[in-house]
Write a protein that holds these residues in place. Structure first.
Motif, PDB file in Angstrom:
ATOM      1  N   ARG A 154       0.875  -1.169   0.000  1.00 31.69           N
ATOM      2  CA  ARG A 154       0.000   0.000   0.000  1.00 31.69           C
ATOM      3  C   ARG A 154       0.911   1.218   0.000  1.00 31.69           C
ATOM      4  O   ARG A 154       2.104   1.097   0.220  1.00 31.69           O
ATOM      5  CB  ARG A 154      -0.942   0.007   1.207  1.00 31.69           C
ATOM      6  CG  ARG A 154      -0.269  -0.015   2.564  1.00 31.69           C
ATOM      7  CD  ARG A 154      -1.309  -0.161   3.677  1.00 31.69           C
ATOM      8  NE  ARG A 154      -0.712  -0.153   5.007  1.00 31.69           N
ATOM      9  CZ  ARG A 154      -0.185  -1.198   5.600  1.00 31.69           C
ATOM     10  NH1 ARG A 154      -0.152  -2.365   4.963  1.00 31.69           N
ATOM     11  NH2 ARG A 154       0.318  -1.104   6.816  1.00 31.69           N
ATOM     12  N   ARG A 155       0.355   2.345  -0.239  1.00 36.68           N
ATOM     13  CA  ARG A 155       1.182   3.545  -0.397  1.00 36.68           C
ATOM     14  C   ARG A 155       2.052   3.782   0.849  1.00 36.68           C
ATOM     15  O   ARG A 155       1.553   3.898   1.961  1.00 36.68           O
ATOM     16  CB  ARG A 155       0.307   4.765  -0.663  1.00 36.68           C
ATOM     17  CG  ARG A 155       1.109   6.014  -0.997  1.00 36.68           C
ATOM     18  CD  ARG A 155       0.201   7.152  -1.432  1.00 36.68           C
ATOM     19  NE  ARG A 155       0.967   8.340  -1.778  1.00 36.68           N
ATOM     20  CZ  ARG A 155       1.519   8.545  -2.959  1.00 36.68           C
ATOM     21  NH1 ARG A 155       1.388   7.641  -3.925  1.00 36.68           N
ATOM     22  NH2 ARG A 155       2.208   9.650  -3.217  1.00 36.68           N
ATOM     23  N   LEU A 204       8.754  -7.388   2.190  1.00 36.75           N
ATOM     24  CA  LEU A 204      10.024  -7.900   1.670  1.00 36.75           C
ATOM     25  C   LEU A 204      10.134  -9.415   1.644  1.00 36.75           C
ATOM     26  O   LEU A 204      11.199  -9.954   1.325  1.00 36.75           O
ATOM     27  CB  LEU A 204      11.190  -7.328   2.486  1.00 36.75           C
ATOM     28  CG  LEU A 204      11.414  -5.822   2.324  1.00 36.75           C
ATOM     29  CD1 LEU A 204      12.517  -5.354   3.239  1.00 36.75           C
ATOM     30  CD2 LEU A 204      11.734  -5.483   0.882  1.00 36.75           C
ATOM     31  N   THR A 205       9.091 -10.134   1.967  1.00 40.54           N
ATOM     32  CA  THR A 205       9.143 -11.583   1.858  1.00 40.54           C
ATOM     33  C   THR A 205       7.846 -12.093   1.255  1.00 40.54           C
ATOM     34  O   THR A 205       6.820 -11.416   1.288  1.00 40.54           O
ATOM     35  CB  THR A 205       9.328 -12.269   3.233  1.00 40.54           C
ATOM     36  OG1 THR A 205       8.151 -12.077   4.024  1.00 40.54           O
ATOM     37  CG2 THR A 205      10.532 -11.715   3.966  1.00 40.54           C
ATOM     38  N   LEU A 237      16.435   1.115  -3.384  1.00 38.11           N
ATOM     39  CA  LEU A 237      16.579   1.862  -4.635  1.00 38.11           C
ATOM     40  C   LEU A 237      15.288   2.579  -5.002  1.00 38.11           C
ATOM     41  O   LEU A 237      15.319   3.725  -5.464  1.00 38.11           O
ATOM     42  CB  LEU A 237      16.986   0.902  -5.759  1.00 38.11           C
ATOM     43  CG  LEU A 237      17.180   1.515  -7.148  1.00 38.11           C
ATOM     44  CD1 LEU A 237      18.322   2.526  -7.129  1.00 38.11           C
ATOM     45  CD2 LEU A 237      17.447   0.430  -8.180  1.00 38.11           C
ATOM     46  N   HIS A 238      14.131   1.951  -4.778  1.00 41.18           N
ATOM     47  CA  HIS A 238      12.854   2.498  -5.255  1.00 41.18           C
ATOM     48  C   HIS A 238      11.942   3.039  -4.154  1.00 41.18           C
ATOM     49  O   HIS A 238      11.067   3.859  -4.441  1.00 41.18           O
ATOM     50  CB  HIS A 238      12.091   1.412  -6.026  1.00 41.18           C
ATOM     51  CG  HIS A 238      12.790   0.937  -7.255  1.00 41.18           C
ATOM     52  ND1 HIS A 238      12.889   1.694  -8.407  1.00 41.18           N
ATOM     53  CD2 HIS A 238      13.458  -0.226  -7.516  1.00 41.18           C
ATOM     54  CE1 HIS A 238      13.565   1.024  -9.324  1.00 41.18           C
ATOM     55  NE2 HIS A 238      13.914  -0.137  -8.812  1.00 41.18           N
ATOM     56  N   HIS A 239      12.122   2.588  -2.911  1.00 40.07           N
ATOM     57  CA  HIS A 239      11.184   2.962  -1.833  1.00 40.07           C
ATOM     58  C   HIS A 239      11.933   3.263  -0.543  1.00 40.07           C
ATOM     59  O   HIS A 239      11.529   2.818   0.527  1.00 40.07           O
ATOM     60  CB  HIS A 239      10.185   1.824  -1.595  1.00 40.07           C
ATOM     61  CG  HIS A 239       9.408   1.413  -2.808  1.00 40.07           C
ATOM     62  ND1 HIS A 239       8.332   2.120  -3.293  1.00 40.07           N
ATOM     63  CD2 HIS A 239       9.573   0.356  -3.642  1.00 40.07           C
ATOM     64  CE1 HIS A 239       7.851   1.516  -4.366  1.00 40.07           C
ATOM     65  NE2 HIS A 239       8.594   0.455  -4.601  1.00 40.07           N
ATOM     66  N   ARG A 240      12.983   4.022  -0.615  1.00 45.29           N
ATOM     67  CA  ARG A 240      13.842   4.235   0.550  1.00 45.29           C
ATOM     68  C   ARG A 240      13.105   4.898   1.713  1.00 45.29           C
ATOM     69  O   ARG A 240      13.414   4.672   2.875  1.00 45.29           O
ATOM     70  CB  ARG A 240      15.071   5.065   0.162  1.00 45.29           C
ATOM     71  CG  ARG A 240      16.094   5.148   1.277  1.00 45.29           C
ATOM     72  CD  ARG A 240      17.425   5.702   0.828  1.00 45.29           C
ATOM     73  NE  ARG A 240      18.389   5.681   1.918  1.00 45.29           N
ATOM     74  CZ  ARG A 240      19.086   4.625   2.286  1.00 45.29           C
ATOM     75  NH1 ARG A 240      18.938   3.492   1.634  1.00 45.29           N
ATOM     76  NH2 ARG A 240      19.941   4.687   3.301  1.00 45.29           N
ATOM     77  N   ASP A 241      12.112   5.741   1.432  1.00 48.24           N
ATOM     78  CA  ASP A 241      11.400   6.458   2.490  1.00 48.24           C
ATOM     79  C   ASP A 241      10.149   5.714   2.959  1.00 48.24           C
ATOM     80  O   ASP A 241       9.363   6.254   3.756  1.00 48.24           O
ATOM     81  CB  ASP A 241      11.004   7.863   2.013  1.00 48.24           C
ATOM     82  CG  ASP A 241      12.220   8.728   1.707  1.00 48.24           C
ATOM     83  OD1 ASP A 241      13.244   8.561   2.403  1.00 48.24           O
ATOM     84  OD2 ASP A 241      12.153   9.551   0.775  1.00 48.24           O
ATOM     85  N   ALA A 242       9.950   4.484   2.488  1.00 41.55           N
ATOM     86  CA  ALA A 242       8.758   3.719   2.859  1.00 41.55           C
ATOM     87  C   ALA A 242       8.976   2.983   4.178  1.00 41.55           C
ATOM     88  O   ALA A 242      10.109   2.781   4.623  1.00 41.55           O
ATOM     89  CB  ALA A 242       8.405   2.729   1.757  1.00 41.55           C
ATOM     90  N   ALA A 243       7.864   2.604   4.805  1.00 38.60           N
ATOM     91  CA  ALA A 243       7.919   1.763   6.000  1.00 38.60           C
ATOM     92  C   ALA A 243       7.934   0.297   5.575  1.00 38.60           C
ATOM     93  O   ALA A 243       7.453  -0.052   4.495  1.00 38.60           O
ATOM     94  CB  ALA A 243       6.722   2.040   6.896  1.00 38.60           C
ATOM     95  N   MET A 280       9.809  -0.354  11.399  1.00 41.35           N
ATOM     96  CA  MET A 280      11.062   0.202  10.912  1.00 41.35           C
ATOM     97  C   MET A 280      10.877   0.738   9.502  1.00 41.35           C
ATOM     98  O   MET A 280       9.875   0.438   8.838  1.00 41.35           O
ATOM     99  CB  MET A 280      12.175  -0.845  10.938  1.00 41.35           C
ATOM    100  CG  MET A 280      11.977  -2.004   9.980  1.00 41.35           C
ATOM    101  SD  MET A 280      13.318  -3.243  10.088  1.00 41.35           S
ATOM    102  CE  MET A 280      14.767  -2.237   9.803  1.00 41.35           C
ATOM    103  N   MET A 281      11.843   1.511   9.033  1.00 42.52           N
ATOM    104  CA  MET A 281      11.812   2.087   7.697  1.00 42.52           C
ATOM    105  C   MET A 281      12.789   1.324   6.786  1.00 42.52           C
ATOM    106  O   MET A 281      13.751   0.707   7.255  1.00 42.52           O
ATOM    107  CB  MET A 281      12.209   3.565   7.751  1.00 42.52           C
ATOM    108  CG  MET A 281      11.372   4.401   8.709  1.00 42.52           C
ATOM    109  SD  MET A 281       9.618   4.475   8.233  1.00 42.52           S
ATOM    110  CE  MET A 281       9.741   5.491   6.738  1.00 42.52           C
TER     111      MET A 281
END
Length: 260
Positions: A82-83, A88-89, A119-125, A177-178
């Motif tokens: 989601r936005r 990651l798994t 690379l694409h979502h560094r500021d995401a949770a 975590m981020m």
């Protein structure tokens, strides 16, 4: 490198997993340190478009498998669920070949997912990773499993409360975590994993095949030359035998004349 017709016959067409995956090759060493049990694996990664945005997929295959479908050893992924949130798994992180477990492949797969996320979502949770206790597991079995899993994910930055927070019955989610807080595991710290330079290795393998063919041709030529030389000496020996008989007869005749 240029390929001869013979070289080209050694190269199979791509299997169904080959495209559009980008493949990286690794030698996986046996756990007991012996030379037996070495395995060549390939990790393929690709980015596709999912329902919630870009999706990263990872696939581990055993190069020793000769079936055209290349059955997978392990899978991994990274996706935006989601936005502003990344998972990651896949939930299924099992290595499907028992002999390859405990050698470090899981670290490589999660490394690939984390690099994609950073690379694409560094500021995401990061969507918490939830460890699930089997209903039939004893306290001893669960404590062992919990320690093993938290140690594995802990190398990437995931943390669990001590004692872990049980959000639902037998479900233990990691702490918030981020993506920017995640770390990857250095391949150099994985003693049973060795990255392979496949272009250089393929060149060396083909060169060895050529050298072997040259050696076989040389041995064959030497064999023919040796056979021809033996034949010549056989003929010489045959002639010398006749000459020896003639000389012996002549000497006998002379001796007989002298005696007579």
């Amino acid at each position: 490198m240029e390929l001869s017709d013979d070289d080209a016959t050694l190269l199979d067409d791509a299997g169904r997993w080959s495209s559009p995956f980008a493949w990286t090759f690794f030698e996986v060493l046996p756990k007991d340190g012996t030379r037996w049990g070495r395995t060549l694996v390939a990790i393929g990664t690709v980015e596709t478009e999912g329902s919630s945005g870009p999706r990263h997929q990872a696939l581990v295959v055993d190069i020793g498998e000769t079936t055209p479908q290349l059955p997978h050893v392990m899978t991994g992924e990274g996706r935006e669920v989601r936005r502003g949130w990344v998972k990651l798994t896949t939930g299924d992180v099992m290595i499907h070949r028992a002999a390859l477990r405990g050698r470090g492949l899981g670290y490589l797969v999660l490394n690939a997912s984390i690099r994609w996320a950073q690379l694409h979502h560094r500021d995401a949770a990061v969507e918490p990773i939830t460890l699930v206790r089997a209903a039939t597991s004893s306290d001893e079995e669960w404590n062992h499993e919990l320690a093993k899993l938290t140690s594995f994910y802990g190398r990437f930055g995931f943390r669990w409360r001590s004692p872990p927070l049980e959000a639902a019955v037998r479900h233990y989610p990691s702490e918030p975590m981020m993506v920017s807080d995640l770390t990857t595991v250095d391949e150099a710290s994985l003693p049973l994993i060795r990255r392979i330079d496949m272009p250089a290795s393929l060149t060396r393998i083909l060169q060895r095949l050529h050298d072997g063919a040259d050696d076989r041709a040389t041995i064959k030529a030497l064999g023919i030359a040796l056979r021809d030389r033996r034949e010549r000496w056989r003929i010489v020996g045959y002639r010398l035998n006749w000459l020896g008989w003639a000389v012996a007869l002549a000497i006998g005749w002379v001796a007989r004349q002298s005696i007579g």
